[in-house]
Scaffold this motif. Sequence first.
Motif, PDB file in Angstrom:
ATOM      1  N   LEU A 189      22.809 -10.545   5.046  1.00  0.00           N
ATOM      2  CA  LEU A 189      24.167 -10.200   4.601  1.00  0.00           C
ATOM      3  C   LEU A 189      24.150  -8.987   3.668  1.00  0.00           C
ATOM      4  N   MET A 192      23.810  -6.061   5.949  1.00  0.00           N
ATOM      5  CA  MET A 192      25.060  -5.855   6.676  1.00  0.00           C
ATOM      6  C   MET A 192      26.157  -5.380   5.727  1.00  0.00           C
ATOM      7  N   GLY A 193      26.119  -5.809   4.468  1.00  0.00           N
ATOM      8  CA  GLY A 193      27.085  -5.319   3.488  1.00  0.00           C
ATOM      9  C   GLY A 193      26.967  -3.819   3.293  1.00  0.00           C
ATOM     10  N   THR A 196      28.368  -2.187   6.548  1.00  0.00           N
ATOM     11  CA  THR A 196      29.832  -2.198   6.668  1.00  0.00           C
ATOM     12  C   THR A 196      30.484  -1.327   5.593  1.00  0.00           C
ATOM     13  N   TYR A 225      34.016  -5.388   5.402  1.00  0.00           N
ATOM     14  CA  TYR A 225      33.063  -5.324   4.287  1.00  0.00           C
ATOM     15  C   TYR A 225      33.303  -6.481   3.309  1.00  0.00           C
ATOM     16  N   VAL A 228      31.991  -9.822   4.536  1.00  0.00           N
ATOM     17  CA  VAL A 228      30.548  -9.977   4.344  1.00  0.00           C
ATOM     18  C   VAL A 228      30.248 -10.349   2.896  1.00  0.00           C
ATOM     19  N   GLN A 231      30.923 -13.997   2.292  1.00  0.00           N
ATOM     20  CA  GLN A 231      29.861 -14.847   2.833  1.00  0.00           C
ATOM     21  C   GLN A 231      28.647 -14.855   1.911  1.00  0.00           C
ATOM     22  N   LYS A 232      28.359 -13.709   1.295  1.00  0.00           N
ATOM     23  CA  LYS A 232      27.246 -13.647   0.338  1.00  0.00           C
ATOM     24  C   LYS A 232      27.511 -14.579  -0.845  1.00  0.00           C
ATOM     25  N   SER A 428      30.064  -7.191  13.627  1.00  0.00           N
ATOM     26  CA  SER A 428      30.291  -8.630  13.468  1.00  0.00           C
ATOM     27  C   SER A 428      29.420  -9.444  14.418  1.00  0.00           C
ATOM     28  N   LEU A 431      25.809  -9.378  13.094  1.00  0.00           N
ATOM     29  CA  LEU A 431      25.645 -10.256  11.938  1.00  0.00           C
ATOM     30  C   LEU A 431      25.616 -11.718  12.350  1.00  0.00           C
TER      31      LEU A 431
END
Length: 460
Positions: A189, A192-193, A196, A225, A228, A231-232, A428, A431
Amino acid sequence: MKKNIIILALALLTLSSCKTLYTKYERPDVNTKGLVRDPLSLTDTLAVRDTASFGNLPWRQVFTDPQLQSLIETGLRQNADLLNAALSVKMVEEQLRVAKLAFLPGITFTPQGTISSWDYGKATKSYSLPVTASWNADLFGNLLNQKRSAQMALLATKDYQVVVKTNIVCNVANLYYTLLMLDRQLEILGDMGNLTKDTWEKMQIMKESRIGYRSTAVQSAEANYLSVEAQKADLKRQIREVENSLSLLIGQPAQTIARGKLENQSLPQSFSAGVPLQLLNNRADVHAAEMQLAQCFYDINTARSRFYPSITISGTGAFTNNNGLVNPGKMLWSAVGSLVQPIFQHGQITAGLRVAEMQYQQAFNSWQNAVLKAGSEVSNALVLYNSSAEKSEIEGQQIEVLKRNVEDTKSLMASSGSTYLEVIQAQSSLLSTQLSKVADDFYKMQAVVNLYQALGGGAK
């Protein structure tokens, strides 16, 4: 002569009926056919072969991560359930000691002294220092079967201690691997952060430099963004909760758990289920269920023995002056034998036997169910391992495709050959697949732990 023959016949009949009171427990037949299903087949069961070596491995050979080993050792020293299980064993050992001592005579010492005077006359002193021994002659196995029942109870309690130890080893391992999974997902994540956020910033630049590039593209990229980042935050909460659970399991205050990396873990990848009957020996809970069955067997014998007479022999030796008649005192000896034969006890003895027989049947049903449960757990662990391994391999291939897809859609967007929605969708999908693969890698590791536990491992 005829009277003697009748007495002899009655004596032989009594002895033959008493023989069953001294019989030892023998394992009854239990259904183990098709106990473990083949994980690669929907209908077949595993062929019978000696393949239970994985369950016989000491836990240090299965879980080789030094930090995990340290946590397991702490749990085995400090876990409250395991400490209580050890105390339970000691309590049952005391009960067994009492059952063994019941074969010895009971001895009491009751000294007495009396001073009496009639109408203020000369006082008369009397004293007695008696020692009494009483012995129950166990001719019909009452005490013997109680002792054997206590021995089975001790074995079952020791089995429970092993079950608790196995659960601690495997539960600590599962929570540890859960933390490694969450750590890896948090890393994904994080990456991916960054990706994004970079996409969002590029879209802002493109909106400012291109006429007609809509603000909705920038808003969608920003929302992606922020999704994500949310989710973190959720993963950080889960990590803290798992650390708290693991700390409680190993008997220490909630704290940060030192740990390694998911990708550095090494667990066996080739194992099998074992001979179904061997589960009866390896699984401590299955063995405990059988020991409870054996305990009920001896309880039936004890209940039967209550239909027969009890014989008690008592002897007393006392140094006494016999109410002042003998001075100084002298030794007085006496012996008494008594026999009690139950005739009518309001149906209590008969009801006790019936209850004991029904408890035996309940224990047999529990034992049979424990065997079936063990086979089911082995089957579930095997199918989880195989399905997770297969799925993880496919997802690995999918991730490579999606990574290329993300790069290609970004390049096309830069040249106006693709829309911002395609970029966001590609990111997406990547991820989601990356997180899913990490979860499946964890499930595969969890399946190894579950299989080890299902085969009765962890107690060495």
